[in-house]
Design a protein around this motif. Structure first.
Motif, mmCIF file in Angstrom:
data_model
loop_
_atom_site.group_PDB
_atom_site.id
_atom_site.type_symbol
_atom_site.label_atom_id
_atom_site.label_comp_id
_atom_site.label_asym_id
_atom_site.label_seq_id
_atom_site.Cartn_x
_atom_site.Cartn_y
_atom_site.Cartn_z
ATOM 1 N N ALA A 130 -10.521 6.972 -9.872
ATOM 2 C CA ALA A 130 -10.807 6.090 -8.735
ATOM 3 C C ALA A 130 -9.875 4.888 -8.742
ATOM 4 O O ALA A 130 -9.365 4.464 -7.685
ATOM 5 N N LYS A 131 -9.602 4.329 -9.920
ATOM 6 C CA LYS A 131 -8.693 3.183 -10.041
ATOM 7 C C LYS A 131 -7.282 3.578 -9.620
ATOM 8 O O LYS A 131 -6.601 2.845 -8.884
ATOM 9 N N ALA A 132 -6.826 4.769 -10.059
ATOM 10 C CA ALA A 132 -5.492 5.246 -9.684
ATOM 11 C C ALA A 132 -5.399 5.463 -8.180
ATOM 12 O O ALA A 132 -4.390 5.116 -7.544
ATOM 13 N N GLU A 133 -6.457 6.021 -7.573
ATOM 14 C CA GLU A 133 -6.454 6.240 -6.119
ATOM 15 C C GLU A 133 -6.417 4.904 -5.378
ATOM 16 O O GLU A 133 -5.728 4.768 -4.361
ATOM 17 N N GLU A 134 -7.159 3.930 -5.876
ATOM 18 C CA GLU A 134 -7.169 2.599 -5.246
ATOM 19 C C GLU A 134 -5.782 1.964 -5.322
ATOM 20 O O GLU A 134 -5.289 1.413 -4.334
ATOM 21 N N GLU A 135 -5.130 2.049 -6.497
ATOM 22 C CA GLU A 135 -3.778 1.494 -6.634
ATOM 23 C C GLU A 135 -2.801 2.218 -5.718
ATOM 24 O O GLU A 135 -1.941 1.588 -5.095
ATOM 25 N N GLU A 136 -2.925 3.529 -5.600
ATOM 26 C CA GLU A 136 -2.054 4.313 -4.712
ATOM 27 C C GLU A 136 -2.260 3.884 -3.263
ATOM 28 O O GLU A 136 -1.302 3.715 -2.500
ATOM 29 N N ARG A 137 -3.524 3.688 -2.885
ATOM 30 C CA ARG A 137 -3.812 3.267 -1.512
ATOM 31 C C ARG A 137 -3.210 1.888 -1.246
ATOM 32 O O ARG A 137 -2.599 1.648 -0.187
ATOM 33 N N LYS A 138 -3.332 0.954 -2.202
ATOM 34 C CA LYS A 138 -2.765 -0.392 -2.039
ATOM 35 C C LYS A 138 -1.252 -0.326 -1.918
ATOM 36 O O LYS A 138 -0.643 -1.041 -1.110
ATOM 37 N N LYS A 139 -0.605 0.553 -2.723
ATOM 38 C CA LYS A 139 0.856 0.699 -2.646
ATOM 39 C C LYS A 139 1.265 1.215 -1.271
ATOM 40 O O LYS A 139 2.237 0.740 -0.680
ATOM 41 N N ARG A 140 0.516 2.210 -0.756
ATOM 42 C CA ARG A 140 0.839 2.753 0.581
ATOM 43 C C ARG A 140 0.684 1.679 1.643
ATOM 44 O O ARG A 140 1.531 1.540 2.533
ATOM 45 N N ALA A 142 0.868 -1.548 1.242
ATOM 46 C CA ALA A 142 1.934 -2.539 1.072
ATOM 47 C C ALA A 142 3.245 -1.991 1.615
ATOM 48 O O ALA A 142 4.013 -2.712 2.286
ATOM 49 N N ALA A 143 3.533 -0.699 1.405
ATOM 50 C CA ALA A 143 4.767 -0.091 1.908
ATOM 51 C C ALA A 143 4.752 -0.057 3.423
ATOM 52 O O ALA A 143 5.767 -0.339 4.084
ATOM 53 N N GLU A 144 3.590 0.281 4.007
ATOM 54 C CA GLU A 144 3.485 0.304 5.473
ATOM 55 C C GLU A 144 3.655 -1.107 6.039
ATOM 56 O O GLU A 144 4.340 -1.308 7.059
ATOM 57 N N ALA A 145 3.060 -2.078 5.390
ATOM 58 C CA ALA A 145 3.171 -3.458 5.857
ATOM 59 C C ALA A 145 4.637 -3.909 5.753
ATOM 60 O O ALA A 145 5.157 -4.579 6.658
ATOM 61 N N ALA A 146 5.315 -3.552 4.682
ATOM 62 C CA ALA A 146 6.716 -3.936 4.510
ATOM 63 C C ALA A 146 7.570 -3.237 5.570
ATOM 64 O O ALA A 146 8.511 -3.848 6.132
ATOM 65 N N ARG A 147 7.277 -1.967 5.844
ATOM 66 C CA ARG A 147 8.038 -1.233 6.859
ATOM 67 C C ARG A 147 7.833 -1.860 8.245
ATOM 68 O O ARG A 147 8.776 -2.016 9.016
ATOM 69 N N LYS A 148 6.611 -2.209 8.555
ATOM 70 C CA LYS A 148 6.327 -2.839 9.841
ATOM 71 C C LYS A 148 7.019 -4.206 9.946
ATOM 72 O O LYS A 148 7.505 -4.576 10.997
#
Length: 155
Positions: A130-140, A142-148
């Protein structure tokens, strides 16, 4: 064809066989299997101890019913030895039952410990997943926010 030619062995059914030579009137002899009688074993019935003590009282009282050559003192000694042996047997049976119950409790305790450990391991793995999935979701995110942010607005 077999030796017996389909015939059953002589003697009573269900006892120990023994090989003997059978002679025929025409002079031929043949090895055959003859079943022999078994010695009958008397097994005391449960709860028959009262009957047994009554019978020993008759033996104790009447010397003619006593086994040959056994004196009163010898009979008493044998009866005491028999009573001690029976007491020892019952004590050993109780001891074995207690040991078996103790072993069963130990097995149950070990099984419970193993199950608890497996449950803790599963919970730890699920928490890590669950922790790994949460970190993966936060990375995605953050990447989407950076792309936008890097794309110019169409305004």
């Amino acid at each position: 064809m077999s030796d017996t030619d389909g015939k059953k062995p002589l003697g009573l059914h269900g006892s120990r066989p023994g090989n003997v030579k059978q002679s025929f009137s025409h002079g031929r002899t043949k090895n055959v299997v003859v079943e022999t009688k078994r010695k009958r074993v008397v097994v005391p019935k449960p709860g028959g101890a009262a009957q047994g003590s009554a019978a020993t009282g008759v033996v104790r009282g009447d010397p003619s019913k006593r086994p040959a050559g056994i004196s009163e003192a010898e009979l008493e000694r044998r009866m005491r030895a028999l009573a001690l042996a029976r007491a020892r047997e019952s004590e050993e049976a109780e001891k074995r039952a207690a040991e078996e119950a103790e072993r069963a409790a130990e097995r149950e305790r070990r099984r419970a410990e193993i199950e608890a450990k497996e449950r803790e391991d599963r919970e730890r793995e699920e928490a890590l997943k669950a922790k790994a999935e949460e970190e993966e979701r936060k990375k995605r995110e953050a990447a989407e926010a950076a792309r936008k942010a890097s794309q110019p607005s169409p305004d």
